[in-house]
Design an enzyme around this catalytic site. Structure first.
Site, short mmCIF file in Angstrom:
data_model
loop_
_atom_site.label_atom_id
_atom_site.label_comp_id
_atom_site.label_asym_id
_atom_site.label_seq_id
_atom_site.Cartn_x
_atom_site.Cartn_y
_atom_site.Cartn_z
N GLU A 110 0.81 -1.22 0.00
CA GLU A 110 0.00 0.00 0.00
C GLU A 110 0.84 1.28 0.00
O GLU A 110 0.53 2.23 -0.70
CB GLU A 110 -0.90 -0.03 1.25
N THR A 132 2.97 -8.13 -0.80
CA THR A 132 3.07 -8.05 0.66
C THR A 132 2.67 -9.39 1.27
O THR A 132 1.70 -10.00 0.81
CB THR A 132 2.20 -6.94 1.29
N ILE A 133 3.41 -9.79 2.28
CA ILE A 133 3.01 -11.03 2.96
C ILE A 133 1.70 -10.82 3.71
O ILE A 133 1.04 -11.77 4.07
CB ILE A 133 4.10 -11.55 3.93
N ASP A 134 1.31 -9.56 3.94
CA ASP A 134 0.11 -9.28 4.75
C ASP A 134 -1.21 -9.57 4.01
O ASP A 134 -2.26 -9.70 4.64
CB ASP A 134 0.10 -7.82 5.20
N MET A 176 3.15 -12.08 11.68
CA MET A 176 3.05 -10.73 11.10
C MET A 176 1.67 -10.51 10.47
O MET A 176 0.79 -11.37 10.57
CB MET A 176 4.15 -10.54 10.07
N GLU A 229 0.19 -9.97 14.97
CA GLU A 229 0.92 -8.92 15.70
C GLU A 229 0.04 -7.69 15.97
O GLU A 229 0.26 -6.95 16.93
CB GLU A 229 2.17 -8.49 14.92
N GLN A 282 9.12 -15.29 8.35
CA GLN A 282 7.98 -15.39 7.43
C GLN A 282 8.25 -14.73 6.09
O GLN A 282 7.53 -14.95 5.11
CB GLN A 282 6.74 -14.71 8.04
O1 F6P Z 1 4.17 -5.27 5.73
C1 F6P Z 1 4.99 -6.38 5.83
C2 F6P Z 1 5.51 -6.54 7.24
O2 F6P Z 1 6.26 -7.73 7.29
C3 F6P Z 1 4.45 -6.51 8.34
O3 F6P Z 1 3.78 -7.74 8.46
C4 F6P Z 1 5.29 -6.13 9.52
O4 F6P Z 1 4.52 -5.49 10.51
C5 F6P Z 1 6.30 -5.21 8.95
O5 F6P Z 1 6.38 -5.47 7.57
C6 F6P Z 1 7.66 -5.33 9.56
O6 F6P Z 1 8.49 -4.39 8.99
P1 F6P Z 1 10.06 -4.35 9.17
O7 F6P Z 1 10.65 -5.28 8.17
O8 F6P Z 1 10.39 -2.93 8.88
O9 F6P Z 1 10.40 -4.79 10.54
#
Ligand code: F6P
Length: 350
Positions: A110, A132-134, A176, A229, A282
């Site tokens: 996004e 995105t993994i989300d 995550m 999370e 992940q």
């Molecule tokens: O948006 C992908 C993601 O892995 C989220 O699931 C997680 O909250 C965030 O990125 C973690 O980000 P970073 O790699 O900056 O710790």
């Protein structure tokens, strides 16, 4: 004498958190672009940062060797938001024009695609690829990287089951997903979780304890809980790992697993809990077969959009059909979990 037409140059970038499958997308775009359309391809280093600062990596067919299963991004990535600096967007437009780049393909979630959409309004010919993994982007049933993350979380749950059962413990797996519970829900269903806690359904810790008690009554003296999370207690807030926000205003989430473990221990005489934060495991490593295929399809669809001159669009998968949706319809929104799927998961709670 006929003058040879100059090759069209396309810039590729990946922004935001990495996701398994970025390199598979790059491979697919570069192969089709060079082989079928005769384009020249250049990689942009570290997402929007590389376009602001004019840092490029040449990409040709030789750069593709071994890319399909390779995790991470060979281009690097960053959470740079060019709109956070006064002249970030102008630098991008200047660099694109000075380097004779005819179009940009932005691979991101996004935040990255939000930037792409704004730049498109400012005249940048850009196409987006949902990464995105989300799995929280609207307009597409799946983003690539998600299924790999789910498989990794599911394997972790299988492993946690055996140790939780042997030690008669409650183990909480924190996964995550940021503000949505897609990974928690699908991994929780696949891994037979006894409770799944997601941001879309704030939890009541006493209800979670009820699940554990119901299992105890059936002689099951261990439990497995999956917590996204971003899961939060009813009336409470998300638990953050540290104060401060990134360039897109996101707090760093983390710690809800430990919170839940402690709250459970307060409510039982003899329960030993452990929390496991799966974290970046992940995201690291090879994409699974599903994501390799999806990434390959997205890459081909993206370069086809560029070839057709259909900019300001994001490639997407809807019901296993490749489509495109306007970037402006994707940004500023969030695809939350399917609550019917949640109800299926809930059938197995406790
Ligand atoms: O948006 C992908 C993601 O892995 C989220 O699931 C997680 O909250 C965030 O990125 C973690 O980000 P970073 O790699 O900056 O710790």
């Amino acid at each position: 004498m006929l003058r040879r037409r100059k090759k069209i140059k396309i810039g590729l970038l990946s922004g935001g958190g990495d996701a398994p499958g970025i390199n598979a997308v790059l491979r697919s775009i570069v192969r089709k672009a060079i082989q079928d359309y005769g384009y020249e391809i250049v990689g942009v280093k570290d997402g929007w940062r590389g376009l602001v600062e004019g840092e490029f990596i040449p990409l040709d067919l030789k750069s593709l060797v071994g890319l399909l299963p390779k995790g991470g991004s060979i281009l690097g990535t960053s959470r740079t938001n060019p709109f956070k600096s006064e002249d970030g967007a102008e630098c991008i437009l200047k660099n694109v024009s000075e380097h004779d780049i005819g179009a940009i393909i932005a691979i991101g979630g996004e935040d990255t695609l939000g930037v792409a959409s704004k730049l498109y309004e400012m005249g940048l010919p850009v196409v987006g690829v949902p990464k995105t993994i989300d799995n929280d982007l609207v307009g597409t049933d799946y983003t690539f990287g998600f299924q790999t993350a789910v498989s990794i979380a599911c394997e972790a749950l299988d492993r946690l089951h055996t140790t939780a059962e042997s030690h008669h413990r409650v183990i909480i797996l924190e996964v995550m997903g940021r503000y949505t519970g897609w990974i928690a829900l699908e991994a929780g269903i696949a891994g037979g979780a006894d409770a799944i806690l997601i941001p879309e359904r704030p939890f009541d810790i006493d209800e979670v304890c009820e699940c554990i008690r119901r299992r105890q009554k059936r002689g099951r003296n261990f439990s497995i809980i999956v917590a996204a999370e971003g899961a939060k207690p009813k009336g409470g807030e998300e638990i953050v790992y540290s104060s401060g926000v990134d360039a897109f205003g996101h707090a760093r989430l983390g710690g809800v697993g430990y919170y839940i473990g402690k709250e459970i221990e307060k409510r039982f005489e003899n329960i030993d809990t452990r929390a496991v934060v799966l974290g970046h495991l992940q995201r690291g490593g090879s994409p699974n077969a599903f994501d390799r295929v999806l990434a390959t399809r997205f890459g081909i669809a993206a370069i086809d959009l560029v070839h057709e001159g259909r900019f300001g669009q994001m490639v997407a998968i809807q019901g296993n059909v490749m489509v495109s949706v306007p970037l402006k319809d994707v940004i500023g929104k969030r695809k939350t979990v399917d609550l019917k799927l949640y109800e299926i998961g809930a059938t197995f709670f406790g």
